[in-house]
Design a protein around this motif. Structure first.
Motif, PDB file in Angstrom:
ATOM      1  N   ILE A 108      -5.366  -8.939   8.467  1.00  0.00           N
ATOM      2  CA  ILE A 108      -5.551  -8.713   7.241  1.00  0.00           C
ATOM      3  C   ILE A 108      -4.225  -9.215   6.491  1.00  0.00           C
ATOM      4  CG2 ILE A 108      -7.004  -6.840   7.578  1.00  0.00           C
ATOM      5  CD1 ILE A 108      -4.745  -4.894   6.813  1.00  0.00           C
ATOM      6  N   GLY A 109      -3.972  -9.400   5.222  1.00  0.00           N
ATOM      7  CA  GLY A 109      -2.755  -9.348   4.452  1.00  0.00           C
ATOM      8  C   GLY A 109      -2.100  -8.465   4.127  1.00  0.00           C
ATOM      9  N   ASP A 110      -0.805  -8.699   3.430  1.00  0.00           N
ATOM     10  CA  ASP A 110       0.151  -7.686   3.259  1.00  0.00           C
ATOM     11  C   ASP A 110      -0.407  -6.697   2.025  1.00  0.00           C
ATOM     12  OD1 ASP A 110       2.056  -8.437   4.935  1.00  0.00           O
ATOM     13  OD2 ASP A 110       3.053  -9.743   3.478  1.00  0.00           O
ATOM     14  N   ARG A 111      -0.997  -7.364   0.905  1.00  0.00           N
ATOM     15  CA  ARG A 111      -1.782  -6.638  -0.039  1.00  0.00           C
ATOM     16  C   ARG A 111      -2.907  -5.750   0.585  1.00  0.00           C
ATOM     17  NH1 ARG A 111      -2.521 -10.078  -5.196  1.00  0.00           N
ATOM     18  NH2 ARG A 111      -3.181  -8.011  -6.117  1.00  0.00           N
ATOM     19  N   SER A 112      -3.687  -6.002   1.411  1.00  0.00           N
ATOM     20  CA  SER A 112      -4.729  -5.248   1.929  1.00  0.00           C
ATOM     21  C   SER A 112      -4.169  -4.019   2.790  1.00  0.00           C
ATOM     22  CB  SER A 112      -5.758  -6.200   2.919  1.00  0.00           C
ATOM     23  OG  SER A 112      -6.236  -7.237   2.110  1.00  0.00           O
ATOM     24  N   ALA A 113      -3.108  -4.456   3.445  1.00  0.00           N
ATOM     25  CA  ALA A 113      -2.493  -3.257   4.324  1.00  0.00           C
ATOM     26  C   ALA A 113      -1.866  -2.298   3.246  1.00  0.00           C
ATOM     27  CB  ALA A 113      -1.228  -3.964   5.127  1.00  0.00           C
ATOM     28  N   GLU A 114      -1.235  -2.510   2.360  1.00  0.00           N
ATOM     29  CA  GLU A 114      -0.739  -1.782   1.253  1.00  0.00           C
ATOM     30  C   GLU A 114      -1.798  -0.909   0.786  1.00  0.00           C
ATOM     31  OE1 GLU A 114       2.432  -1.662  -2.569  1.00  0.00           O
ATOM     32  OE2 GLU A 114       1.586  -3.594  -1.718  1.00  0.00           O
ATOM     33  N   ASP A 115      -2.848  -1.535   0.252  1.00  0.00           N
ATOM     34  CA  ASP A 115      -4.112  -0.884  -0.414  1.00  0.00           C
ATOM     35  C   ASP A 115      -4.587   0.240   0.541  1.00  0.00           C
ATOM     36  OD1 ASP A 115      -4.029  -2.410  -2.612  1.00  0.00           O
ATOM     37  OD2 ASP A 115      -5.610  -3.684  -1.891  1.00  0.00           O
ATOM     38  N   VAL A 116      -4.705  -0.135   1.904  1.00  0.00           N
ATOM     39  CA  VAL A 116      -5.061   0.730   3.122  1.00  0.00           C
ATOM     40  C   VAL A 116      -4.217   2.185   3.074  1.00  0.00           C
ATOM     41  CG1 VAL A 116      -5.271   1.296   5.671  1.00  0.00           C
ATOM     42  CG2 VAL A 116      -6.284  -0.882   4.541  1.00  0.00           C
ATOM     43  N   LYS A 117      -2.845   1.619   3.061  1.00  0.00           N
ATOM     44  CA  LYS A 117      -1.761   2.762   2.943  1.00  0.00           C
ATOM     45  C   LYS A 117      -1.916   3.700   1.854  1.00  0.00           C
ATOM     46  CE  LYS A 117       2.438   1.816   1.764  1.00  0.00           C
ATOM     47  NZ  LYS A 117       3.699   1.186   1.531  1.00  0.00           N
ATOM     48  N   LYS A 118      -2.204   3.174   0.683  1.00  0.00           N
ATOM     49  CA  LYS A 118      -2.237   4.055  -0.753  1.00  0.00           C
ATOM     50  C   LYS A 118      -3.505   4.798  -0.642  1.00  0.00           C
ATOM     51  CE  LYS A 118       0.626   1.090  -3.493  1.00  0.00           C
ATOM     52  NZ  LYS A 118       0.345   0.199  -4.813  1.00  0.00           N
ATOM     53  N   GLU A 119      -4.451   4.056   0.156  1.00  0.00           N
ATOM     54  CA  GLU A 119      -5.998   4.947  -0.136  1.00  0.00           C
ATOM     55  C   GLU A 119      -5.942   5.983   0.817  1.00  0.00           C
ATOM     56  OE1 GLU A 119      -8.311   4.756  -2.528  1.00  0.00           O
ATOM     57  OE2 GLU A 119      -6.926   3.250  -3.500  1.00  0.00           O
ATOM     58  N   LEU A 120      -5.490   5.955   2.112  1.00  0.00           N
ATOM     59  CA  LEU A 120      -5.956   6.306   3.188  1.00  0.00           C
ATOM     60  C   LEU A 120      -4.493   7.167   3.803  1.00  0.00           C
ATOM     61  CD1 LEU A 120      -8.396   4.431   5.232  1.00  0.00           C
ATOM     62  CD2 LEU A 120      -9.109   5.954   3.665  1.00  0.00           C
ATOM     63  N   GLY A 121      -3.565   6.610   3.491  1.00  0.00           N
ATOM     64  CA  GLY A 121      -2.320   7.187   4.222  1.00  0.00           C
ATOM     65  C   GLY A 121      -2.297   8.691   4.158  1.00  0.00           C
ATOM     66  N   SER A 122      -1.574   9.177   5.130  1.00  0.00           N
ATOM     67  CA  SER A 122      -1.238  10.482   5.155  1.00  0.00           C
ATOM     68  C   SER A 122      -0.288  10.901   6.321  1.00  0.00           C
ATOM     69  CB  SER A 122      -2.548  11.508   4.991  1.00  0.00           C
ATOM     70  OG  SER A 122      -3.170  11.541   6.365  1.00  0.00           O
ATOM     71  N   LEU A 123       0.400  12.178   6.256  1.00  0.00           N
ATOM     72  CA  LEU A 123       1.017  12.636   7.582  1.00  0.00           C
ATOM     73  C   LEU A 123       0.547  13.984   7.974  1.00  0.00           C
ATOM     74  CD1 LEU A 123       4.503  11.350   6.448  1.00  0.00           C
ATOM     75  CD2 LEU A 123       3.280  10.526   8.117  1.00  0.00           C
ATOM     76  N   ALA A 124      -0.375  14.445   7.311  1.00  0.00           N
ATOM     77  CA  ALA A 124      -0.930  15.735   7.426  1.00  0.00           C
ATOM     78  C   ALA A 124      -2.599  15.779   7.144  1.00  0.00           C
ATOM     79  CB  ALA A 124      -0.503  16.980   6.920  1.00  0.00           C
ATOM     80  N   LYS A 125      -3.494  16.507   7.726  1.00  0.00           N
ATOM     81  CA  LYS A 125      -4.734  16.525   7.227  1.00  0.00           C
ATOM     82  C   LYS A 125      -4.886  17.020   5.823  1.00  0.00           C
ATOM     83  CE  LYS A 125      -6.873  16.987  11.789  1.00  0.00           C
ATOM     84  NZ  LYS A 125      -7.772  17.991  12.754  1.00  0.00           N
ATOM     85  N   TYR A 126      -5.915  16.318   5.176  1.00  0.00           N
ATOM     86  CA  TYR A 126      -6.102  16.917   3.819  1.00  0.00           C
ATOM     87  C   TYR A 126      -7.733  16.759   3.333  1.00  0.00           C
ATOM     88  CZ  TYR A 126      -6.588  11.715   2.931  1.00  0.00           C
ATOM     89  OH  TYR A 126      -7.094  10.486   2.993  1.00  0.00           O
ATOM     90  N   LYS A 127      -8.093  17.380   2.381  1.00  0.00           N
ATOM     91  CA  LYS A 127      -9.403  17.659   2.232  1.00  0.00           C
ATOM     92  C   LYS A 127      -9.619  15.988   1.455  1.00  0.00           C
ATOM     93  CE  LYS A 127      -9.302  22.352   0.792  1.00  0.00           C
ATOM     94  NZ  LYS A 127      -9.541  23.291  -0.264  1.00  0.00           N
ATOM     95  N   GLY A 128     -11.025  15.751   1.759  1.00  0.00           N
ATOM     96  CA  GLY A 128     -11.747  14.606   1.205  1.00  0.00           C
ATOM     97  C   GLY A 128     -11.220  13.476   1.807  1.00  0.00           C
ATOM     98  N   GLU A 129     -10.846  13.625   3.231  1.00  0.00           N
ATOM     99  CA  GLU A 129     -10.469  12.460   4.137  1.00  0.00           C
ATOM    100  C   GLU A 129     -11.867  11.294   4.202  1.00  0.00           C
ATOM    101  OE1 GLU A 129      -9.001  13.337   7.962  1.00  0.00           O
ATOM    102  OE2 GLU A 129      -7.178  14.320   7.065  1.00  0.00           O
ATOM    103  N   ARG A 130     -11.622  10.097   4.269  1.00  0.00           N
ATOM    104  CA  ARG A 130     -12.860   9.151   4.350  1.00  0.00           C
ATOM    105  C   ARG A 130     -12.570   7.911   4.927  1.00  0.00           C
ATOM    106  NH1 ARG A 130     -11.994   5.424   0.176  1.00  0.00           N
ATOM    107  NH2 ARG A 130     -10.191   5.587  -0.772  1.00  0.00           N
ATOM    108  N   THR A 131     -13.498   7.247   5.142  1.00  0.00           N
ATOM    109  CA  THR A 131     -13.167   5.826   5.539  1.00  0.00           C
ATOM    110  C   THR A 131     -13.193   4.812   4.410  1.00  0.00           C
ATOM    111  OG1 THR A 131     -15.551   5.447   5.805  1.00  0.00           O
ATOM    112  CG2 THR A 131     -14.522   6.419   7.508  1.00  0.00           C
ATOM    113  N   MET A 132     -12.735   3.454   4.852  1.00  0.00           N
ATOM    114  CA  MET A 132     -12.426   2.400   3.822  1.00  0.00           C
ATOM    115  C   MET A 132     -12.640   1.069   4.639  1.00  0.00           C
ATOM    116  SD  MET A 132      -8.942   1.377   2.157  1.00  0.00           S
ATOM    117  CE  MET A 132      -8.587  -0.146   1.144  1.00  0.00           C
TER     118      MET A 132
END
Length: 352
Positions: free
Chosen positions: A201-225
């Motif tokens: 994948i490209g840089d922009r796609s990786a950044e989108d994944v980071k923004k949409e799914l990125g976390s350092l602890a569990k959180y409500k509403g976790e999902r897939t993308m």
């Protein structure tokens, strides 16, 4: 000329974005710090948002340049072109004459490079040019009173580097820098998806994944993308379904290098400041502070309070606005100008 008649201009020269602030007007420039050049003529084709939209969509005669990468200037000529473009826009505001320019740079930028950037501002007509470290301005922007002799740890997670500094009595006491920040996190996500799903994948796609799914602890509403890229075996377009847990494991592994550096810094902290740090905790700044669960992550490891900057993306500019009062006071006391006094040789704030 009276100090209040001078225009104060501050620039945040970040790896990902460049921001410009003009006194009495606010932020007048906020664009990605990327440029597109024509290889045939070596001329500038686009920069900022226009160049960012060209990423991954150009032909071989167009090269994309990021002047400041991983906290260092990788292309000084391009950096100068970038500054000239920004300064040119500011001059159109008719506020350039007798202006005071503050350049906030990554800590890894060398003294020689600082002077080269300052010279660009002088050549464009600025009267006084000052260079300060981004982490110091970020601390001010986060609301820390850096003038008091009390230790504060600031973790500035930018695009190219994470700068960690202990600030007390108006300046940086000890600091460390590591090339684990926004761009490196994107690279780790790209590597993971390539390894686990055989998809590039490209840089922009990786950044989108980071923004949409990125976390350092569990959180409500976790999902897939869903993320789309190229199959490394067949070369055909392919879809991969990524979960929040997968990306969290990637980011936690990368952040372990930041925590190792933080431990090293605290081990070298003067004993008198150690108690301050326990009570004051950490202040986290920069775009990386927006990752979900970052407070819980650091608190769980170090058992100290963690504070997130109220303005993570514009914190350096907010700090520069606070620093303007210090600059005005120094001007009144002759710290800047041809007859400058009390300026230590090699100081980042000196007028040369």
């Amino acid at each position: 000329m009276k100090i209040d008649e001078r225009t104060f201009i501050a620039l945040d020269l970040g790896t990902s974005n460049i921001l410009a602030f003009v006194g009495r007007q606010g932020i007048v420039y906020d664009e990605p710090s990327i440029m597109a050049y024509d290889n045939m003529t070596n001329s500038l084709v686009a920069l900022g948002g226009d160049a960012y939209n060209m990423i991954g969509k150009t032909h071989e005669n167009i090269r994309m340049v990021v002047p400041i990468k991983d906290g260092v200037i990788t292309d000084l000529d391009a950096a100068k072109d970038m500054l000239k473009h920004v300064f040119g826009k500011l001059k159109m505001l008719n506020d350039w004459k007798n202006s005071i320019i503050l350049l906030a740079c990554p800590s890894e930028v060398t003294e020689l490079e600082r002077e080269a950037l300052k010279q660009v501002a002088y050549d464009m007509g600025a009267e006084i040019v000052i260079v300060e470290e981004e982490v110091k301005m970020a601390a001010l922007g986060a609301g820390i009173n850096i003038d008091v002799p009390r230790g504060n740890i600031v973790i500035d997670i930018g695009g190219g580097t994470t700068d960690i500094a202990i600030i007390s009595a108006g300046d940086v006491v000890i600091s460390r820098s590591i090339k684990v920040a926004g761009n490196a996190l994107d690279d780790e996500i790209k590597k993971y998806i390539r390894s686990e799903y055989n998809v590039t994948i490209g840089d922009r796609s990786a950044e989108d994944v980071k923004k949409e799914l990125g976390s350092l602890a569990k959180y409500k509403g976790e999902r897939t993308m869903s993320v789309f890229g190229r199959d490394i075996v067949s070369g055909l377009p392919k879809e991969a379904i990524i979960s929040s847990e997968e990306i969290r494991n990637v980011l936690v592994n990368a952040f372990s290098r930041i925590t190792d550096l933080l431990i090293e810094l605290m081990e070298n902290t003067p004993p008198e400041l150690a108690g301050d740090i326990i009570s004051n905790g950490f202040t986290i700044c920069g775009g990386g502070s927006q990752i979900r669960g970052i407070k819980e992550y650091f608190n769980g490891i170090f058992s100290v309070p963690c504070h997130i900057s109220p303005n993570p993306l514009t914190g350096v500019i907010e700090g520069a606005k606070v620093f303007q009062k210090i600059v005005n006071n120094r001007i009144e006391n002759g710290y800047y100008g041809k007859n400058a006094k009390n300026v230590k040789k090699g100081s980042q704030s000196s007028y040369l």
